[in-house]
Design a protein around this motif. Sequence first.
Motif, PDB file in Angstrom:
ATOM      1  N   LEU A  23      35.517  24.153  48.545  1.00  0.00           N
ATOM      2  CA  LEU A  23      36.142  25.346  47.976  1.00  0.00           C
ATOM      3  C   LEU A  23      35.842  26.572  48.829  1.00  0.00           C
ATOM      4  CD1 LEU A  23      37.755  26.722  45.739  1.00  0.00           C
ATOM      5  CD2 LEU A  23      35.628  26.868  44.407  1.00  0.00           C
ATOM      6  N   GLU A  24      34.590  26.704  49.288  1.00  0.00           N
ATOM      7  CA  GLU A  24      34.252  27.823  50.175  1.00  0.00           C
ATOM      8  C   GLU A  24      35.074  27.755  51.459  1.00  0.00           C
ATOM      9  OE1 GLU A  24      30.496  29.732  52.669  1.00  0.00           O
ATOM     10  OE2 GLU A  24      30.071  28.241  51.136  1.00  0.00           O
ATOM     11  N   VAL A  76      34.481  34.784  47.708  1.00  0.00           N
ATOM     12  CA  VAL A  76      33.750  33.964  48.684  1.00  0.00           C
ATOM     13  C   VAL A  76      32.487  34.687  49.153  1.00  0.00           C
ATOM     14  CG1 VAL A  76      34.892  34.656  50.857  1.00  0.00           C
ATOM     15  CG2 VAL A  76      34.099  32.336  50.584  1.00  0.00           C
ATOM     16  N   ALA A  77      32.518  35.997  49.201  1.00  0.00           N
ATOM     17  CA  ALA A  77      31.321  36.754  49.575  1.00  0.00           C
ATOM     18  C   ALA A  77      30.229  36.602  48.528  1.00  0.00           C
ATOM     19  CB  ALA A  77      31.664  38.225  49.779  1.00  0.00           C
ATOM     20  N   THR A  78      30.617  36.391  47.281  1.00  0.00           N
ATOM     21  CA  THR A  78      29.630  36.152  46.229  1.00  0.00           C
ATOM     22  C   THR A  78      28.897  34.841  46.484  1.00  0.00           C
ATOM     23  OG1 THR A  78      30.948  37.381  44.641  1.00  0.00           O
ATOM     24  CG2 THR A  78      29.297  35.888  43.747  1.00  0.00           C
ATOM     25  N   ARG A  79      29.638  33.807  46.859  1.00  0.00           N
ATOM     26  CA  ARG A  79      28.982  32.526  47.134  1.00  0.00           C
ATOM     27  C   ARG A  79      28.068  32.632  48.345  1.00  0.00           C
ATOM     28  NH1 ARG A  79      29.522  26.836  49.238  1.00  0.00           N
ATOM     29  NH2 ARG A  79      28.303  25.725  47.690  1.00  0.00           N
ATOM     30  N   ARG A  80      28.464  33.398  49.316  1.00  0.00           N
ATOM     31  CA  ARG A  80      27.702  33.516  50.560  1.00  0.00           C
ATOM     32  C   ARG A  80      26.583  34.563  50.457  1.00  0.00           C
ATOM     33  NH1 ARG A  80      31.215  31.662  54.976  1.00  0.00           N
ATOM     34  NH2 ARG A  80      30.303  33.222  56.349  1.00  0.00           N
ATOM     35  N   ASN A  81      26.451  35.202  49.298  1.00  0.00           N
ATOM     36  CA  ASN A  81      25.468  36.273  49.084  1.00  0.00           C
ATOM     37  C   ASN A  81      25.604  37.391  50.115  1.00  0.00           C
ATOM     38  OD1 ASN A  81      24.240  35.323  46.768  1.00  0.00           O
ATOM     39  ND2 ASN A  81      22.865  33.997  47.918  1.00  0.00           N
ATOM     40  N   ALA A 111      28.499  39.436  34.302  1.00  0.00           N
ATOM     41  CA  ALA A 111      29.183  40.323  33.347  1.00  0.00           C
ATOM     42  C   ALA A 111      30.396  40.981  33.999  1.00  0.00           C
ATOM     43  CB  ALA A 111      28.207  41.383  32.828  1.00  0.00           C
ATOM     44  N   VAL A 112      30.260  41.406  35.238  1.00  0.00           N
ATOM     45  CA  VAL A 112      31.391  41.988  35.962  1.00  0.00           C
ATOM     46  C   VAL A 112      32.497  40.943  36.133  1.00  0.00           C
ATOM     47  CG1 VAL A 112      32.125  42.928  38.204  1.00  0.00           C
ATOM     48  CG2 VAL A 112      30.019  43.746  37.131  1.00  0.00           C
ATOM     49  N   ALA A 113      32.103  39.707  36.427  1.00  0.00           N
ATOM     50  CA  ALA A 113      33.094  38.631  36.584  1.00  0.00           C
ATOM     51  C   ALA A 113      33.867  38.418  35.285  1.00  0.00           C
ATOM     52  CB  ALA A 113      32.395  37.340  37.007  1.00  0.00           C
ATOM     53  N   PHE A 114      33.171  38.444  34.149  1.00  0.00           N
ATOM     54  CA  PHE A 114      33.859  38.271  32.870  1.00  0.00           C
ATOM     55  C   PHE A 114      34.789  39.448  32.578  1.00  0.00           C
ATOM     56  CE2 PHE A 114      30.331  35.237  31.714  1.00  0.00           C
ATOM     57  CZ  PHE A 114      31.130  34.116  31.833  1.00  0.00           C
ATOM     58  N   CYS A 115      34.403  40.651  32.989  1.00  0.00           N
ATOM     59  CA  CYS A 115      35.301  41.807  32.848  1.00  0.00           C
ATOM     60  C   CYS A 115      36.543  41.632  33.720  1.00  0.00           C
ATOM     61  CB  CYS A 115      34.578  43.099  33.213  1.00  0.00           C
ATOM     62  SG  CYS A 115      33.365  43.620  31.996  1.00  0.00           S
ATOM     63  N   LEU A 116      36.354  41.133  34.944  1.00  0.00           N
ATOM     64  CA  LEU A 116      37.499  40.876  35.817  1.00  0.00           C
ATOM     65  C   LEU A 116      38.434  39.838  35.195  1.00  0.00           C
ATOM     66  CD1 LEU A 116      35.795  40.733  39.334  1.00  0.00           C
ATOM     67  CD2 LEU A 116      37.482  42.406  38.569  1.00  0.00           C
ATOM     68  N   ILE A 117      37.862  38.809  34.604  1.00  0.00           N
ATOM     69  CA  ILE A 117      38.688  37.776  33.978  1.00  0.00           C
ATOM     70  C   ILE A 117      39.454  38.351  32.782  1.00  0.00           C
ATOM     71  CG2 ILE A 117      38.647  35.616  32.670  1.00  0.00           C
ATOM     72  CD1 ILE A 117      36.159  34.851  34.386  1.00  0.00           C
ATOM     73  N   TYR A 118      38.737  39.018  31.875  1.00  0.00           N
ATOM     74  CA  TYR A 118      39.354  39.499  30.642  1.00  0.00           C
ATOM     75  C   TYR A 118      40.385  40.602  30.906  1.00  0.00           C
ATOM     76  CZ  TYR A 118      39.897  41.537  26.019  1.00  0.00           C
ATOM     77  OH  TYR A 118      40.434  42.029  24.856  1.00  0.00           O
ATOM     78  N   TYR A 119      39.944  41.686  31.560  1.00  0.00           N
ATOM     79  CA  TYR A 119      40.851  42.810  31.783  1.00  0.00           C
ATOM     80  C   TYR A 119      41.902  42.482  32.837  1.00  0.00           C
ATOM     81  CZ  TYR A 119      37.709  45.402  28.823  1.00  0.00           C
ATOM     82  OH  TYR A 119      36.971  45.818  27.743  1.00  0.00           O
ATOM     83  N   GLY A 120      41.559  41.638  33.788  1.00  0.00           N
ATOM     84  CA  GLY A 120      42.548  41.199  34.768  1.00  0.00           C
ATOM     85  C   GLY A 120      43.655  40.392  34.117  1.00  0.00           C
ATOM     86  N   TYR A 121      43.276  39.549  33.158  1.00  0.00           N
ATOM     87  CA  TYR A 121      44.286  38.776  32.439  1.00  0.00           C
ATOM     88  C   TYR A 121      45.178  39.684  31.598  1.00  0.00           C
ATOM     89  CZ  TYR A 121      46.489  35.197  29.597  1.00  0.00           C
ATOM     90  OH  TYR A 121      47.408  34.406  28.971  1.00  0.00           O
ATOM     91  N   LEU A 122      44.593  40.692  30.970  1.00  0.00           N
ATOM     92  CA  LEU A 122      45.407  41.641  30.197  1.00  0.00           C
ATOM     93  C   LEU A 122      46.393  42.369  31.110  1.00  0.00           C
ATOM     94  CD1 LEU A 122      42.812  43.240  27.734  1.00  0.00           C
ATOM     95  CD2 LEU A 122      44.519  41.461  27.266  1.00  0.00           C
ATOM     96  N   LEU A 152      36.294  32.769  40.016  1.00  0.00           N
ATOM     97  CA  LEU A 152      35.549  32.264  41.174  1.00  0.00           C
ATOM     98  C   LEU A 152      34.162  32.904  41.267  1.00  0.00           C
ATOM     99  CD1 LEU A 152      38.439  32.153  43.790  1.00  0.00           C
ATOM    100  CD2 LEU A 152      37.232  30.185  42.819  1.00  0.00           C
ATOM    101  N   ILE A 153      34.090  34.208  41.025  1.00  0.00           N
ATOM    102  CA  ILE A 153      32.792  34.888  41.043  1.00  0.00           C
ATOM    103  C   ILE A 153      31.884  34.323  39.955  1.00  0.00           C
ATOM    104  CG2 ILE A 153      31.645  37.101  40.581  1.00  0.00           C
ATOM    105  CD1 ILE A 153      33.909  38.468  42.120  1.00  0.00           C
ATOM    106  N   ALA A 154      32.439  34.084  38.763  1.00  0.00           N
ATOM    107  CA  ALA A 154      31.638  33.498  37.677  1.00  0.00           C
ATOM    108  C   ALA A 154      31.137  32.113  38.071  1.00  0.00           C
ATOM    109  CB  ALA A 154      32.463  33.423  36.396  1.00  0.00           C
TER     110      ALA A 154
END
Length: 192
Positions: A23-24, A76-81, A111-122, A152-154
């Motif tokens: 995936l990376e 991908v930057a999240t996975r690579r730190n 928490a930021v990832a969940f905000c991206l998922i929720y508000y991004g979906y809206l 992906l970040i989550a």
Amino acid sequence: MSIADRLVLQRQRHLKWRALDPLELILMIICGLTLFGFSMSVCADITTRIIGRPWLWLQEVTSTLFIYGIFIGAAVATRRNDHLYLTAVAESMHGRSRLIAELVIRLIVLAVAFCLIYYGYLNYLRGFGSFRLPSNTPIDSLYAAIPICGALIALFTVEQIVNGCRNGFDHPEPQEPEHSAAFGASRPEATP
């Protein structure tokens, strides 16, 4: 050395599952393609405007490639730190305080990832009512990148939390080989 060896970062291997390496690799290739496509579409846009025959649809292509490149790159930057977390604070600690600091940092990223998922979906759902010009494509095609990035970040943050709790966050890093510098380019050594 294969392209996969050059694009999948081996740093902090103790925090990664080998199952997510493909995936990376795919995300890094997508980032490269979006960067290349963005650059080419900007050049084509400039050229067509200079010759007096602008292709207006190129601006839509450019913005789409830019937005997807940004959001996929953040994931991908999240996975690579390489991004989205404070290494200096946590790396200066050891033992239990390091574990707590690393977990707090990653929980904030989660928490930021969940905000991206929720508000991004809206936003994605609202995008069906707005259209891009001149193609009249619903703008939801741009907004879809936001919840995808959040998911992906989550995923990558959960990967790091699970592996960090199992293996510990504090591991000495081996020296990176020179071929794995930015996008596989090697840096020549200075000779005396």
